[in-house]
Every structure is written in C-alpha cells, then in structure tokens.
Scaffold this motif. Structure first.
Motif, PDB file in Angstrom:
ATOM      1  N   GLU A  85      16.893  11.420   5.632  1.00  0.00           N
ATOM      2  CA  GLU A  85      15.760  12.302   5.424  1.00  0.00           C
ATOM      3  C   GLU A  85      14.453  11.511   5.329  1.00  0.00           C
ATOM      4  O   GLU A  85      13.458  11.806   5.968  1.00  0.00           O
ATOM      5  CB  GLU A  85      15.982  13.043   4.109  1.00  0.00           C
ATOM      6  CG  GLU A  85      15.635  14.507   4.118  1.00  0.00           C
ATOM      7  CD  GLU A  85      16.097  15.137   2.821  1.00  0.00           C
ATOM      8  OE1 GLU A  85      15.286  15.176   1.894  1.00  0.00           O
ATOM      9  OE2 GLU A  85      17.284  15.515   2.728  1.00  0.00           O
ATOM     10  N   LYS A  86      14.483  10.467   4.500  1.00  0.00           N
ATOM     11  CA  LYS A  86      13.314   9.615   4.289  1.00  0.00           C
ATOM     12  C   LYS A  86      12.867   8.985   5.609  1.00  0.00           C
ATOM     13  O   LYS A  86      11.698   9.000   5.960  1.00  0.00           O
ATOM     14  CB  LYS A  86      13.731   8.508   3.340  1.00  0.00           C
ATOM     15  CG  LYS A  86      13.027   8.233   2.116  1.00  0.00           C
ATOM     16  CD  LYS A  86      12.169   8.134   1.290  1.00  0.00           C
ATOM     17  CE  LYS A  86      10.878   8.095   0.763  1.00  0.00           C
ATOM     18  NZ  LYS A  86      10.679   9.040  -0.270  1.00  0.00           N
ATOM     19  N   LEU A  87      13.849   8.418   6.306  1.00  0.00           N
ATOM     20  CA  LEU A  87      13.529   7.690   7.531  1.00  0.00           C
ATOM     21  C   LEU A  87      12.958   8.640   8.581  1.00  0.00           C
ATOM     22  O   LEU A  87      11.984   8.308   9.264  1.00  0.00           O
ATOM     23  CB  LEU A  87      14.789   6.997   8.058  1.00  0.00           C
ATOM     24  CG  LEU A  87      14.565   6.074   9.257  1.00  0.00           C
ATOM     25  CD1 LEU A  87      13.534   5.018   8.921  1.00  0.00           C
ATOM     26  CD2 LEU A  87      15.865   5.412   9.687  1.00  0.00           C
ATOM     27  N   LEU A  88      13.547   9.831   8.681  1.00  0.00           N
ATOM     28  CA  LEU A  88      13.026  10.818   9.633  1.00  0.00           C
ATOM     29  C   LEU A  88      11.574  11.131   9.312  1.00  0.00           C
ATOM     30  O   LEU A  88      10.741  11.299  10.190  1.00  0.00           O
ATOM     31  CB  LEU A  88      13.859  12.100   9.584  1.00  0.00           C
ATOM     32  CG  LEU A  88      15.178  12.062  10.341  1.00  0.00           C
ATOM     33  CD1 LEU A  88      15.930  13.367  10.182  1.00  0.00           C
ATOM     34  CD2 LEU A  88      14.935  11.766  11.815  1.00  0.00           C
ATOM     35  N   HIS A  89      11.288  11.175   8.011  1.00  0.00           N
ATOM     36  CA  HIS A  89       9.938  11.514   7.591  1.00  0.00           C
ATOM     37  C   HIS A  89       8.943  10.409   7.934  1.00  0.00           C
ATOM     38  O   HIS A  89       7.856  10.671   8.427  1.00  0.00           O
ATOM     39  CB  HIS A  89       9.927  11.791   6.088  1.00  0.00           C
ATOM     40  CG  HIS A  89       8.584  12.200   5.571  1.00  0.00           C
ATOM     41  ND1 HIS A  89       8.018  13.409   5.907  1.00  0.00           N
ATOM     42  CD2 HIS A  89       7.701  11.569   4.784  1.00  0.00           C
ATOM     43  CE1 HIS A  89       6.844  13.493   5.351  1.00  0.00           C
ATOM     44  NE2 HIS A  89       6.610  12.390   4.654  1.00  0.00           N
ATOM     45  N   PHE A  97      14.095  -2.184   9.314  1.00  0.00           N
ATOM     46  CA  PHE A  97      14.219  -0.827   9.843  1.00  0.00           C
ATOM     47  C   PHE A  97      15.566  -0.583  10.504  1.00  0.00           C
ATOM     48  O   PHE A  97      16.051   0.553  10.550  1.00  0.00           O
ATOM     49  CB  PHE A  97      13.055  -0.520  10.794  1.00  0.00           C
ATOM     50  CG  PHE A  97      11.807  -0.147  10.051  1.00  0.00           C
ATOM     51  CD1 PHE A  97      11.634   1.136   9.563  1.00  0.00           C
ATOM     52  CD2 PHE A  97      10.823  -1.099   9.788  1.00  0.00           C
ATOM     53  CE1 PHE A  97      10.500   1.481   8.840  1.00  0.00           C
ATOM     54  CE2 PHE A  97       9.690  -0.766   9.076  1.00  0.00           C
ATOM     55  CZ  PHE A  97       9.525   0.521   8.598  1.00  0.00           C
ATOM     56  N   LEU A  98      16.195  -1.664  11.033  1.00  0.00           N
ATOM     57  CA  LEU A  98      17.551  -1.508  11.566  1.00  0.00           C
ATOM     58  C   LEU A  98      18.505  -1.143  10.436  1.00  0.00           C
ATOM     59  O   LEU A  98      19.344  -0.252  10.571  1.00  0.00           O
ATOM     60  CB  LEU A  98      18.007  -2.801  12.243  1.00  0.00           C
ATOM     61  CG  LEU A  98      17.629  -2.955  13.719  1.00  0.00           C
ATOM     62  CD1 LEU A  98      18.124  -4.282  14.260  1.00  0.00           C
ATOM     63  CD2 LEU A  98      18.200  -1.794  14.537  1.00  0.00           C
ATOM     64  N   THR A  99      18.343  -1.857   9.299  1.00  0.00           N
ATOM     65  CA  THR A  99      19.188  -1.556   8.144  1.00  0.00           C
ATOM     66  C   THR A  99      19.028  -0.094   7.743  1.00  0.00           C
ATOM     67  O   THR A  99      20.010   0.615   7.497  1.00  0.00           O
ATOM     68  CB  THR A  99      18.789  -2.442   6.945  1.00  0.00           C
ATOM     69  OG1 THR A  99      18.601  -3.762   7.407  1.00  0.00           O
ATOM     70  CG2 THR A  99      19.860  -2.398   5.867  1.00  0.00           C
ATOM     71  N   LEU A 100      17.777   0.347   7.693  1.00  0.00           N
ATOM     72  CA  LEU A 100      17.507   1.745   7.324  1.00  0.00           C
ATOM     73  C   LEU A 100      18.192   2.700   8.300  1.00  0.00           C
ATOM     74  O   LEU A 100      18.858   3.659   7.900  1.00  0.00           O
ATOM     75  CB  LEU A 100      16.005   2.017   7.343  1.00  0.00           C
ATOM     76  CG  LEU A 100      15.208   1.663   6.099  1.00  0.00           C
ATOM     77  CD1 LEU A 100      13.800   2.245   6.205  1.00  0.00           C
ATOM     78  CD2 LEU A 100      15.887   2.221   4.868  1.00  0.00           C
ATOM     79  N   ALA A 151      21.136   5.190   7.427  1.00  0.00           N
ATOM     80  CA  ALA A 151      20.907   6.628   7.534  1.00  0.00           C
ATOM     81  C   ALA A 151      22.155   7.356   8.008  1.00  0.00           C
ATOM     82  O   ALA A 151      22.334   8.543   7.756  1.00  0.00           O
ATOM     83  CB  ALA A 151      19.742   6.894   8.487  1.00  0.00           C
ATOM     84  N   LYS A 152      23.027   6.622   8.709  1.00  0.00           N
ATOM     85  CA  LYS A 152      24.278   7.241   9.159  1.00  0.00           C
ATOM     86  C   LYS A 152      25.167   7.576   7.961  1.00  0.00           C
ATOM     87  O   LYS A 152      25.986   8.485   8.025  1.00  0.00           O
ATOM     88  CB  LYS A 152      25.031   6.267  10.077  1.00  0.00           C
ATOM     89  CG  LYS A 152      24.294   5.960  11.357  1.00  0.00           C
ATOM     90  CD  LYS A 152      24.920   6.716  12.528  1.00  0.00           C
ATOM     91  CE  LYS A 152      24.199   6.423  13.824  1.00  0.00           C
ATOM     92  NZ  LYS A 152      23.203   7.447  14.161  1.00  0.00           N
ATOM     93  N   PHE A 153      24.999   6.811   6.878  1.00  0.00           N
ATOM     94  CA  PHE A 153      25.908   6.972   5.738  1.00  0.00           C
ATOM     95  C   PHE A 153      25.279   7.728   4.573  1.00  0.00           C
ATOM     96  O   PHE A 153      25.958   8.447   3.868  1.00  0.00           O
ATOM     97  CB  PHE A 153      26.397   5.599   5.257  1.00  0.00           C
ATOM     98  CG  PHE A 153      27.067   4.801   6.340  1.00  0.00           C
ATOM     99  CD1 PHE A 153      28.365   5.105   6.721  1.00  0.00           C
ATOM    100  CD2 PHE A 153      26.382   3.789   6.992  1.00  0.00           C
ATOM    101  CE1 PHE A 153      28.988   4.390   7.724  1.00  0.00           C
ATOM    102  CE2 PHE A 153      27.001   3.062   8.002  1.00  0.00           C
ATOM    103  CZ  PHE A 153      28.301   3.360   8.377  1.00  0.00           C
ATOM    104  N   LYS A 162      15.034   9.967  16.882  1.00  0.00           N
ATOM    105  CA  LYS A 162      13.873   9.644  16.063  1.00  0.00           C
ATOM    106  C   LYS A 162      14.158   8.523  15.074  1.00  0.00           C
ATOM    107  O   LYS A 162      13.284   7.725  14.742  1.00  0.00           O
ATOM    108  CB  LYS A 162      13.433  10.904  15.301  1.00  0.00           C
ATOM    109  CG  LYS A 162      12.006  10.838  14.795  1.00  0.00           C
ATOM    110  CD  LYS A 162      11.573  12.172  14.230  1.00  0.00           C
ATOM    111  CE  LYS A 162      10.191  12.033  13.614  1.00  0.00           C
ATOM    112  NZ  LYS A 162       9.772  13.232  12.913  1.00  0.00           N
ATOM    113  N   LEU A 163      15.405   8.441  14.608  1.00  0.00           N
ATOM    114  CA  LEU A 163      15.777   7.403  13.641  1.00  0.00           C
ATOM    115  C   LEU A 163      15.546   6.007  14.203  1.00  0.00           C
ATOM    116  O   LEU A 163      15.342   5.059  13.459  1.00  0.00           O
ATOM    117  CB  LEU A 163      17.255   7.536  13.268  1.00  0.00           C
ATOM    118  CG  LEU A 163      17.613   8.673  12.326  1.00  0.00           C
ATOM    119  CD1 LEU A 163      19.111   8.739  12.123  1.00  0.00           C
ATOM    120  CD2 LEU A 163      16.909   8.475  10.996  1.00  0.00           C
TER     121      LEU A 163
END
Ligand SMILES: Nc1ncnc2c1ncn2[C@@H]1O[C@H](COP(=O)(O)OP(=O)(O)O)[C@@H](O)[C@H]1O
Ligand SMILES: [Mg+2]
Lengths: 337, 265
Positions: A84-88, A69-72, A76-78, A26-27
């Motif tokens: 959490e935010k990105l999944l949302h 969005f790639l940066t996000l 998100a891995k770190f 999903k990320l």
C-alpha cells in the motif's frame, strides 16, 4: 496512404498497451527509473567541465537507492502494508529520480549548465560527505542553539502577551497598539540596530528570532481568546469555575487552534530571520556556512548546506504538525489546514 | 416549601422589554414547565434565574438568598448543548464532579463521571469527543454534566428541542426516571414550546405570553405518574388541560388582535 494510417494506428495501440502494462507494474516504477539512471551513468562518459570527484558518490547513491526500492518492491509481495505504502509513494519517487537523472545528465554527462554554479550531483554529495561533521556538529549545532533560544523565548512571551491581551482590558489597551506598530516590521529590518545594541551577535540574533515568533504568537493567541464564544464562559461559570479556571479550562484550550496558526507563522518567519541573521551578522551557523561558501564560489558546498537546511526545517515543521495533531485531537475532522 | 421566588421582575434589552412584571414561586421538588412561543423570553427567564443576567427591576431569591451570580446550586442545560469540544465526554462531566465532590482524586472524579454517563446511557462513549457524537448523545452528555453538579435546582432550556421524536421520548423518560429516583427530589424548571411535552412532564405549567413576556396562565397537572403518551392525546383530563392552556393564548390573542404572537403554540 491508407496503409500508413493503419500502421500508425497499430503502433499507437501497441504504445497504449505498453502504457497500460506499465500501470500494472507500478510497484517497479522506482527501481526501473533508477535502473535507467544507472545504465546511463555507466554507458555515457563524463563531460570534462565538471571537476572529477575522489569517489563515485553518485554511483553509491543510485545503487543504495536501487537496493532500497528493490527490497521494498519484493517485500510488497509479502506485506500488504508495504504494498500500500509503496503504491502510494511510487509515482512521487519516480519523478524524484527522473529529475535527479535529468540534472545528472545535464551537468555531469553533457555539461549543459555552467559547472561553477551547477555542480553535478556527485560533487554535491562529495561536499556533503566531506563537510558532514562540520555541517552537523558546528554549523547546525550553532544554528539550533540560536533558533531554540529565540524561538522558545518568543513563543512563551507571545503566548503570555496574547493571554494578557485576550483576558485583560487594560493590557489590551496598552499592548495592542504596540503589537500593531512593532509587529508588522520584518524582524530582519532591525538587524542594523540590534547588531550594535546587543553585547553579542548571539544575543542579538536570538532577540530577532524571538521578535519574529512573538508577534504572530501574541496576535493569534489574543484573537483566539477574544473569539471564544461567550457561551463557553457562561457554561463554565454555571459550573462554578473561578476566573483562573476559566482561563485554563476554557480560554486557552478554545484558543489552541488559533495559537497553533500563530506558532506556524512564527516558525516560518523564525527560519527566515535565522538565515538572514546568520548571513548578515552572526559569524557561525548553517546560514553563515552557505553564505561563506558562496563567497568562495564553492557552489557544491552551497547546495550541500541548502540540503541540510531543507531537511532540518522540514523535520521541525513536521514535528510541529505532529504536536498539533496530538493537542488538537478534539477537533479532528472539524478544521483542516 | 418555597425554594425559588421571582418578585415582580422586569427585563429589558435597552428599550426592548422582554419580560414584564413577572412573579413566580416554585416549591421544593416541583417539576415546573414553562411553556411559550419562540422568542417569548423563555431563555431569558432561565438566564435570569441562573444568574447569567440581572433583572432590570425586581428580585430573584433562591433558598432565601438573592440571586446575583451564577452558581453550581442552579445547574443549567443550555438549548444548544455547550459541551466543551476540547474535552472528552468524561472530562466534561468530571469538571462538574470536581465542583460537587471536590475531595475526590482525579481518578475517582473520572470514575464518578463515567457513572453519570452510564446513567444517561453513554457508558460506552465516555472517551469520545463531542464532535464524534450525534445530537442526542451530546444532549445526554450535557444533561449528565449538569446532573453531576448535584444542584438542587435544575434549569432545562428546551433540552430535547432538536431531537427526533424517538430520541426525544427516550430522553423524556430518562429525565423523569432520574428526577423521581432522587431523594430529596430536585426542583426542575423545564422550558419548552411543546404542549405534549409540557403535559407529560410537569407538575405545573406556566404559560408565557410574548411581547413582552409575562405569565398568562397557570395550570396544575394532577394526573398520576408515570403518564402514558397515549393518555396525553386522548384521555379526558388531559384534553381539558390542553383546552385550558390553549384558552390562555386565545384570550390573549383577542386582547391584542393585531399582534398574535402567542398563537404559534
Ligand atoms: N442579546 C440580546 N439583545 C437583544 N435582544 C435579545 C438578546 N437576546 C435575546 N433577545 C430577544 O429577546 C427575546 C426573547 O429571547 P429568548 O429569551 O431567547 O426567547 P425564547 O427562548 O423564548 O425563544 C427575543 O425576541 C430576542 O430577539
Ligand atoms: Mg430559547
């Protein structure tokens, strides 16, 4: 025949597995969607119904979005919080870029929609960039000044009208019929009178906006105060509170939730009034810009103006929500709307 | 010395007589319990003493002055807590402090408020809003606010009625501690429908009959303090007090065999 069914079943199973796999990643949904958009943009040739833009604005936009969005997704891995935010937000922005892509295909690539009224995203972006300074400094600035004058005058007047009506029987006797007669008239209905009665269109416009805010603010403040349980006034009187203290320490705070409902209603109707006033009389501002561009049939600019309006109003409403959350912490979890 | 005097008061809502020919004197520092069934007019009686309503006939005197309006001299804890939901516990109490000690600065007031909250065991919850608190905590908060008023007369309207037995016992002890620690003692009028509670707390118990409300009996409790909850159930003297109270209501039931409202006790 039997073989066919087995084969179909197998295909379906594979497809289902792929969908399940998609849910696991999903990320990466948003970057993937944007990636598809970029591929289509690069591979398909433009339809010639849409006039060419000077720069490839659409490409800039999707590449910047991709980078973001790639940066996000990598971040998100770190950072668990990013994750959490990105999944949302993932599903929502996937839908956004999917819709943008579809609109881009329908206009720029295949010319399915009339190009005059439905400019491609690239052309809208061009209009935004070219007119940006004018839109923000001149149009938005002028609208903001008009809105601020009208809104604060109306809100303050409404607040005091409401307090007077809520606490004073004589004021209620004289003012209530007035609010009931004048209140429900849409403020924009006054435009023909106001435009001739006021010395400048600015003062007339501000008056209309003030009227639009005043009514809901006054009614909701008044009813908020009238509905404060009498027990609170009794308690405060046994605590030795004077009349003024009762107003400021009991009546107004207790009526706050209702006052905010009035302010929200007033805000929405002030936006409507602002736009209408600018389109019908006031000779500048963002509403006027949209109307002017429409008359000149430059619809890319119309959309650009609408985007600015949407963002501004969204920010203002969000600001009001934040303010409410701060003022009404005491009833968090009690009332939701 | 008498601090509160009710002189033949009657109170009616329209035609409906709630309290009838009620006379009562309360001494300085006395802990008076008013016992009566629900709907008997106990809250009405306290509202009259607080000055929130005026008797239809008769007069109420407090410290030799007629009661005409609410005053911080007569602090009241309402049956339903009535803390202001828009203020934190500390600010609720600080409002009362502002009245009792008007010369304090804003900060000092909040500090004093926090002291009162610590006294009722709410030191940690001072910054909380009422909606974040349990019923017992709110009731303690309301008590702290009224105590902070520093009124010589405390009116308590079934303050522990909505609590579970454990919390109720704790708050009863707390109230007695606070009352006994103060010099001079405050006068307390405590309303309840619970005989055990009345026996545990009161110097004197007034039995209130309903329809219309009037005093049907009065018992002086001479037992020493602190009283144990067990004694109240088992000890001989408390048994006779209890019997005397019940007798008041039975006698009344016999009088008007049809309408035995007071029997609910
Ligand atoms: N505002 C009112 N109007 C009419 N009747 C009332 C009002 N308030 C209370 N009563 C009546 O007065 C009676 C006594 O009420 P109250 O003093 O609250 O009793 P208690 O506190 O002992 O339960 C009740 O029967 C109630 O119905
Ligand atoms: Mg009651």
């Amino acid at each position: 025949m039997n073989l066919f069914i087995t084969k179909t079943m197998r295909y379906l199973a594979t497809a289902w597995a792929a969908v399940k796999e998609l849910r696991r990643v999903k990320l990466w949904w948003v970057p993937m969607t944007i990636g598809i958009a970029i591929l289509l943009e690069l591979l398909l040739s433009n339809h010639d119904s849409q006039p060419a833009t000077k720069y490839a604005y659409y490409r800039y936009l999707v590449f910047i979005a991709l980078a973001f969005f790639l940066t996000l997704a990598v971040g998100a891995k770190f950072f668990p919080r990013w994750r959490e935010k990105l999944l949302h937000i993932s599903a929502f922005y996937t839908a956004v870029f999917l819709a943008l892509n579809i609109y881009h295909l329908a206009t720029q690539k295949f010319g399915l929609l009339p190009a005059l009224f439905f400019p491609s995203p690239g052309r809208i972006l061009e209009a935004l960039v070219v007119d940006f300074r004018y839109l923000i400094v001149d149009c938005l600035g002028s609208s903001a000044k008009l809105l601020a004058w009208g809104y604060f005058t109306g809100a303050i007047a409404g607040f005091f009208t409401g307090i007077a009506v809520g606490f004073n029987k004589t004021a209620a006797y004289w003012v209530n019929p007035l609010t009931r007669i004048i209140g429900p008239i849409p403020p924009t209905a006054w435009i023909p009178i106001v435009l001739v009665a006021f010395p400048t269109t600015f003062s007339g416009g501000a008056f209309l906006i003030a009227l639009a805010v005043w009514f809901p603010a006054a009614v909701m403040t008044g009813s908020g105060i009238a509905n404060v349980p009498n027990a609170y006034f009794e308690v405060s009187s046994t605590l030795g509170a004077s009349r003024w203290r009762q107003i400021f320490y009991v009546g107004i705070p207790a009526a706050m939730p209702s006052i905010f409902i009035g302010l929200f209603t007033g805000t929405c109707s002030s936006f409507i009034t602002l736009m209408t006033a600018e389109m019908l009389g006031v000779k500048n501002g963002i509403g006027w810009y949209v109307n002017w561009q429409r008359e000149m049939l430059s619809y890319a600019n119309v959309y650009a103006g609408l985007i600015i309006i949407a963002i501004t109003f969204y920010l203002l409403i969000t600001l009001l929500f934040r303010l409410r959350d701060v003022v009404l912490v005491w009833q968090k979890g009690v009332i939701k709307w | 010395m008498t601090t509160l005097r009710l002189a033949d008061i009657t109170f009616a809502y329209g035609d409906r007589v709630i309290l009838e020919h009620l006379s009562l004197t309360v001494a300085d520092g006395e802990f008076l319990v008013v016992l009566g069934a629900s709907g008997g007019g106990k809250t009405t009686l306290l509202r009259l003493i607080a000055g929130l309503a005026a008797p239809t006939t008769g007069q109420i005197f407090f410290a030799d002055e007629e009661v005409r309006a609410p005053s911080p001299q007569r602090g009241i804890v309402f049956q339903d807590y009535a803390l202001f939901p828009w203020y934190s516990l500390r600010d609720n109490v600080a409002l009362a402090v502002a009245k009792s000690e008007p010369r304090l600065s804003r900060r000092e007031r909040r500090e004093r408020a926090a002291e009162y909250l610590r006294a009722v065991g709410l030191g940690d919850a001072a910054a909380k809003y009422p909606h974040e608190l349990s019923g017992g905590m709110r009731q303690r908060g309301a008590l702290a606010r009224t105590l902070a008023l520093g009124s010589p007369l405390l009116l308590l309207d079934e303050p522990f009625g909505a609590l579970d037995p454990h919390n109720r016992a704790r708050l009863q002890n707390l109230l007695l501690e606070i009352w006994r620690a103060a010099t001079p003692r405050r006068t307390v009028i405590f309303v309840t429908h619970d005989i055990d509670e009345a026996l545990l707390l009161g110097d004197r118990i007034i039995a209130l009959g309903s329809n219309p409300g009037r005093i049907i009996g009065e018992i002086k409790i001479d037992a020493p303090r602190p009283r144990s909850r067990e004694d109240i159930i088992t000890a001989e003297n408390f048994r006779s007090y209890r019997a005397a109270i019940q007798a008041c209501y039975c006698r009344r039931d016999d009088d008007e065999a049809v309408d035995g409202d007071g029997g609910g006790i």
